[in-house]
Design a protein around this motif. Structure first.
Motif, PDB file in Angstrom:
ATOM      1  N   GLU A 112       0.826  -1.205   0.000  1.00  0.00           N
ATOM      2  CA  GLU A 112       0.000   0.000   0.000  1.00  0.00           C
ATOM      3  C   GLU A 112       0.860   1.255   0.000  1.00  0.00           C
ATOM      4  O   GLU A 112       0.534   2.239  -0.674  1.00  0.00           O
ATOM      5  N   ALA A 113       1.962   1.241   0.722  1.00  0.00           N
ATOM      6  CA  ALA A 113       2.830   2.413   0.787  1.00  0.00           C
ATOM      7  C   ALA A 113       3.465   2.732  -0.559  1.00  0.00           C
ATOM      8  O   ALA A 113       3.733   3.900  -0.867  1.00  0.00           O
ATOM      9  N   LEU A 114       3.720   1.714  -1.368  1.00  0.00           N
ATOM     10  CA  LEU A 114       4.385   1.913  -2.658  1.00  0.00           C
ATOM     11  C   LEU A 114       3.426   2.284  -3.784  1.00  0.00           C
ATOM     12  O   LEU A 114       3.869   2.600  -4.894  1.00  0.00           O
ATOM     13  N   LYS A 115       2.133   2.285  -3.508  1.00  0.00           N
ATOM     14  CA  LYS A 115       1.165   2.652  -4.538  1.00  0.00           C
ATOM     15  C   LYS A 115       1.299   4.125  -4.909  1.00  0.00           C
ATOM     16  O   LYS A 115       1.676   4.960  -4.084  1.00  0.00           O
ATOM     17  N   VAL A 116       1.014   4.422  -6.152  1.00  0.00           N
ATOM     18  CA  VAL A 116       1.041   5.808  -6.607  1.00  0.00           C
ATOM     19  C   VAL A 116      -0.222   6.499  -6.103  1.00  0.00           C
ATOM     20  O   VAL A 116      -1.333   6.205  -6.546  1.00  0.00           O
ATOM     21  N   ASP A 117      -0.053   7.389  -5.137  1.00  0.00           N
ATOM     22  CA  ASP A 117      -1.178   8.094  -4.524  1.00  0.00           C
ATOM     23  C   ASP A 117      -0.610   9.351  -3.879  1.00  0.00           C
ATOM     24  O   ASP A 117       0.337   9.272  -3.099  1.00  0.00           O
ATOM     25  N   GLU A 118      -1.164  10.496  -4.202  1.00  0.00           N
ATOM     26  CA  GLU A 118      -0.650  11.747  -3.658  1.00  0.00           C
ATOM     27  C   GLU A 118      -0.935  11.888  -2.162  1.00  0.00           C
ATOM     28  O   GLU A 118      -0.283  12.667  -1.473  1.00  0.00           O
ATOM     29  N   PRO A 120      -0.931  11.024   1.773  1.00  0.00           N
ATOM     30  CA  PRO A 120      -0.063  10.264   2.685  1.00  0.00           C
ATOM     31  C   PRO A 120      -0.796   9.030   3.197  1.00  0.00           C
ATOM     32  O   PRO A 120      -2.031   8.958   3.178  1.00  0.00           O
ATOM     33  N   LEU A 121      -0.037   8.051   3.652  1.00  0.00           N
ATOM     34  CA  LEU A 121      -0.595   6.825   4.205  1.00  0.00           C
ATOM     35  C   LEU A 121      -0.336   6.796   5.705  1.00  0.00           C
ATOM     36  O   LEU A 121       0.814   6.833   6.149  1.00  0.00           O
ATOM     37  N   TYR A 122      -1.410   6.742   6.490  1.00  0.00           N
ATOM     38  CA  TYR A 122      -1.312   6.667   7.943  1.00  0.00           C
ATOM     39  C   TYR A 122      -1.491   5.216   8.387  1.00  0.00           C
ATOM     40  O   TYR A 122      -2.429   4.543   7.958  1.00  0.00           O
ATOM     41  N   CYS A 139      11.706  -2.975   3.429  1.00  0.00           N
ATOM     42  CA  CYS A 139      11.632  -2.008   2.333  1.00  0.00           C
ATOM     43  C   CYS A 139      11.831  -0.597   2.891  1.00  0.00           C
ATOM     44  O   CYS A 139      10.856   0.131   3.102  1.00  0.00           O
ATOM     45  N   PRO A 140      13.067  -0.179   3.138  1.00  0.00           N
ATOM     46  CA  PRO A 140      13.324   1.112   3.788  1.00  0.00           C
ATOM     47  C   PRO A 140      12.754   2.316   3.048  1.00  0.00           C
ATOM     48  O   PRO A 140      12.485   3.351   3.663  1.00  0.00           O
ATOM     49  N   GLU A 141      12.545   2.196   1.724  1.00  0.00           N
ATOM     50  CA  GLU A 141      12.057   3.350   0.965  1.00  0.00           C
ATOM     51  C   GLU A 141      10.642   3.765   1.325  1.00  0.00           C
ATOM     52  O   GLU A 141      10.211   4.873   0.992  1.00  0.00           O
ATOM     53  N   ILE A 142       9.903   2.921   2.046  1.00  0.00           N
ATOM     54  CA  ILE A 142       8.547   3.336   2.427  1.00  0.00           C
ATOM     55  C   ILE A 142       8.559   4.356   3.559  1.00  0.00           C
ATOM     56  O   ILE A 142       7.533   4.976   3.840  1.00  0.00           O
ATOM     57  N   ALA A 143       9.714   4.563   4.212  1.00  0.00           N
ATOM     58  CA  ALA A 143       9.766   5.459   5.375  1.00  0.00           C
ATOM     59  C   ALA A 143       9.252   6.850   5.046  1.00  0.00           C
ATOM     60  O   ALA A 143       8.572   7.481   5.868  1.00  0.00           O
ATOM     61  N   GLU A 144       9.555   7.333   3.857  1.00  0.00           N
ATOM     62  CA  GLU A 144       9.140   8.684   3.487  1.00  0.00           C
ATOM     63  C   GLU A 144       7.727   8.725   2.932  1.00  0.00           C
ATOM     64  O   GLU A 144       7.238   9.796   2.571  1.00  0.00           O
ATOM     65  N   ARG A 145       7.053   7.582   2.923  1.00  0.00           N
ATOM     66  CA  ARG A 145       5.701   7.502   2.358  1.00  0.00           C
ATOM     67  C   ARG A 145       4.626   7.245   3.416  1.00  0.00           C
ATOM     68  O   ARG A 145       3.442   7.207   3.086  1.00  0.00           O
ATOM     69  N   ILE A 146       5.043   7.031   4.666  1.00  0.00           N
ATOM     70  CA  ILE A 146       4.068   6.665   5.698  1.00  0.00           C
ATOM     71  C   ILE A 146       4.195   7.565   6.921  1.00  0.00           C
ATOM     72  O   ILE A 146       5.244   8.142   7.183  1.00  0.00           O
ATOM     73  N   THR A 147       3.083   7.658   7.651  1.00  0.00           N
ATOM     74  CA  THR A 147       3.067   8.263   8.982  1.00  0.00           C
ATOM     75  C   THR A 147       2.557   7.205   9.946  1.00  0.00           C
ATOM     76  O   THR A 147       1.464   6.647   9.754  1.00  0.00           O
ATOM     77  N   ILE A 148       3.348   6.909  10.962  1.00  0.00           N
ATOM     78  CA  ILE A 148       2.985   5.903  11.961  1.00  0.00           C
ATOM     79  C   ILE A 148       2.323   6.599  13.141  1.00  0.00           C
ATOM     80  O   ILE A 148       2.890   7.530  13.720  1.00  0.00           O
ATOM     81  N   ILE A 149       1.129   6.157  13.479  1.00  0.00           N
ATOM     82  CA  ILE A 149       0.441   6.646  14.679  1.00  0.00           C
ATOM     83  C   ILE A 149       0.432   5.489  15.669  1.00  0.00           C
ATOM     84  O   ILE A 149      -0.104   4.419  15.378  1.00  0.00           O
ATOM     85  N   TRP A 150       1.048   5.701  16.833  1.00  0.00           N
ATOM     86  CA  TRP A 150       1.228   4.576  17.759  1.00  0.00           C
ATOM     87  C   TRP A 150       0.716   4.907  19.143  1.00  0.00           C
ATOM     88  O   TRP A 150       1.138   5.863  19.780  1.00  0.00           O
ATOM     89  N   ILE A 151      -0.214   4.053  19.597  1.00  0.00           N
ATOM     90  CA  ILE A 151      -0.649   4.042  20.989  1.00  0.00           C
ATOM     91  C   ILE A 151       0.378   3.214  21.746  1.00  0.00           C
ATOM     92  O   ILE A 151       0.346   1.988  21.708  1.00  0.00           O
ATOM     93  N   GLY A 152       1.327   3.867  22.416  1.00  0.00           N
ATOM     94  CA  GLY A 152       2.344   3.066  23.078  1.00  0.00           C
ATOM     95  C   GLY A 152       3.374   3.906  23.801  1.00  0.00           C
ATOM     96  O   GLY A 152       3.573   5.077  23.497  1.00  0.00           O
ATOM     97  N   GLY A 153       4.035   3.282  24.748  1.00  0.00           N
ATOM     98  CA  GLY A 153       5.052   3.950  25.547  1.00  0.00           C
ATOM     99  C   GLY A 153       4.462   4.617  26.769  1.00  0.00           C
ATOM    100  O   GLY A 153       3.329   5.110  26.744  1.00  0.00           O
ATOM    101  N   ALA A 154       5.209   4.635  27.851  1.00  0.00           N
ATOM    102  CA  ALA A 154       4.759   5.291  29.086  1.00  0.00           C
ATOM    103  C   ALA A 154       5.007   6.794  28.991  1.00  0.00           C
ATOM    104  O   ALA A 154       5.510   7.309  27.994  1.00  0.00           O
TER     105      ALA A 154
END
Length: 305
Positions: A112-118, A120-122, A139-154
Motif C-alpha cells: 500500500e505504501a508503494l502505490k502511486v497516490d498523492e 499520505p498513508l497513515y 523495504c526502507p524506501e517506504i519510510a518517506e511515504r508513511i506516517t505511523i500513529i502509535w498508541i504506546g510507551g509510558a
C-alpha cells in the motif's frame, strides 16, 4: 454503506491502514468499528497484530490469528464482511533490531505504501509495532511515504512499563530510529479516554448486533480479568484508549495538543534513553476525548441504532 446525511469532501479524505491486536482485550473492537464508520478515513485494509506476551487461552503462537478472527467477526456483525482486505500479522515480536519478521501484514503495508497516490498513508497502530517495523526493514524506501500513529510507551520524560511497548521493544526502537514520521500517543494521554459501563450500556448496547456484542464482550472480559485478581480493570469503568488513533486523525486542537521532540531509544526496562541523533517525532500531550467518544456513540447510533 453508512447512513450519514453529510459527505466528506474528497480532498479531506485520508488513507489509513488499521493495525489492531483485536482480541487482546475489549477496547480494540470499539476503535476498529470507529475507524471503519468514519467517512474521512479511506481505510485501505486491516492488519491483525499479535499480543504474544499476553497469550491468554490462545497460545503464544496464535494471538495474531485470534486478532484476525476477531476482525472478521466484527466486520460480519457490522454487515460489511469482505469490504476491506484483512492481513495476518507476525505471530511474535522481533528477535533483534536488524531482523524483520515476515508476515502478510508487513507485506500489505509495503504494497500500500508503494502505490502511486498523492495522499499520505497513515498506519494506525493499536498494539505492538512488529509489522510496521518489519515493513520498514524489508523495504526502507517506504519510510518517506508513511506516517505511523502509535498508541504506546509510558509517560515522558522517564517512560517505564507500558503494555504495547512490552510486546516488542525491538520494533519500537526500529520505528524510533527510522526516518518515518511518527506520532506517539503515550499512556498518560490514551488513558484519558475513560468510560463507565453504565454509559456503554446506555449508548452502545442498544445499537444492533454489533453494539450488543461490543458491550457484552467488554463486560465478559471484565469478569475474565477478575479471575486472575488483576488490579485493572477497576470494575465499573474502562479505558477506550485505542480511540486515540481516531482522535488525532480527526482532531480540532491541532498543534496545541502535541510537541515535537527528538525520538528517544527504549531501554530493556522500557525507560526512555534521550539524546539520540534521531529526527523529531510528534509527541501528544492531550487529545479530543469528548469529541472522539461522542462521535463514536453518534456514528454507532446513526448506523445501527
Amino acid at each position: 454503506m453508512w447512513k450519514y446525511a453529510y459527505q466528506v469532501p474528497e480532498n479531506k479524505k485520508i488513507r489509513v491502514i488499521v493495525h489492531t491486536d483485536c482480541k487482546n482485550e475489549a477496547d480494540d473492537q470499539f476503535a476498529l468499528a470507529h475507524h471503519l464508520m468514519t467517512p474521512k478515513f479511506d481505510v485501505r485494509g486491516i492488519v491483525a497484530g499479535h499480543f504474544c506476551k499476553n497469550p491468554q487461552e490462545y497460545g503464544e503462537e496464535n494471538t495474531a490469528k485470534a486478532s484476525y478472527d476477531e476482525v472478521i467477526r466484527m466486520m460480519e456483525l457490522m454487515g460489511i464482511e469482505g469490504e476491506y482486505p484483512v492481513a495476518l500479522g507476525a505471530s511474535k515480536g522481533m528477535e533483534d533490531e536488524q531482523t524483520p519478521v515476515e508476515s502478510e501484514g508487513a507485506r500489505f503495508i509495503i504494497e500500500e505504501a508503494l502505490k502511486v497516490d498523492e495522499r499520505p498513508l497513515y498506519i494506525a497502530c493499536q498494539g505492538a509495532v512488529t509489522d510496521v517495523a518489519s515493513a520498514l526493514l524489508i523495504c526502507p524506501e517506504i519510510a518517506e511515504r508513511i506516517t505511523i500513529i502509535w498508541i504506546g510507551g509510558a509517560a515522558y520524560p522517564n517512560g517505564g512499563f507500558e503494555f504495547n511497548l512490552m510486546m516488542d521493544i525491538h520494533a519500537a526502537n526500529v520505528i524510533f530510529a527510522s526516518k518515518a514520521e511518527l506520532w506517539q500517543i503515550p499512556m498518560d494521554v490514551y488513558k484519558q479516554f475513560g468510560v463507565s459501563l453504565a454509559e456503554l450500556q446506555l449508548k452502545v448496547h442498544p445499537c444492533g448486533k454489533v453494539g450488543k456484542y461490543l458491550f457484552e464482550q467488554l463486560e465478559e472480559f471484565n469478569h475474565k480479568a477478575a479471575v486472575y485478581n488483576m488490579a485493572w480493570p477497576h470494575g465499573e469503568v474502562w479505558g477506550l484508549g485505542d480511540q486515540a488513533t481516531v482522535a488525532v486523525l480527526m482532531e480540532e486542537l491541532e498543534k496545541v495538543s502535541y510537541e515535537m521532540i527528538p525520538a528517544p531509544r527504549v531501554a530493556d526496562d522500557m525507560t526512555y534513553i534521550h539524546g539520540q541523533d534521531y529526527r523529531k517525532i510528534r509527541l501528544y500531550k492531550t487529545a479530543e476525548v469528548r469529541l472522539t467518544l461522542e462521535d463514536f456513540f453518534a456514528k454507532l447510533a446513526i448506523n445501527f441504532g
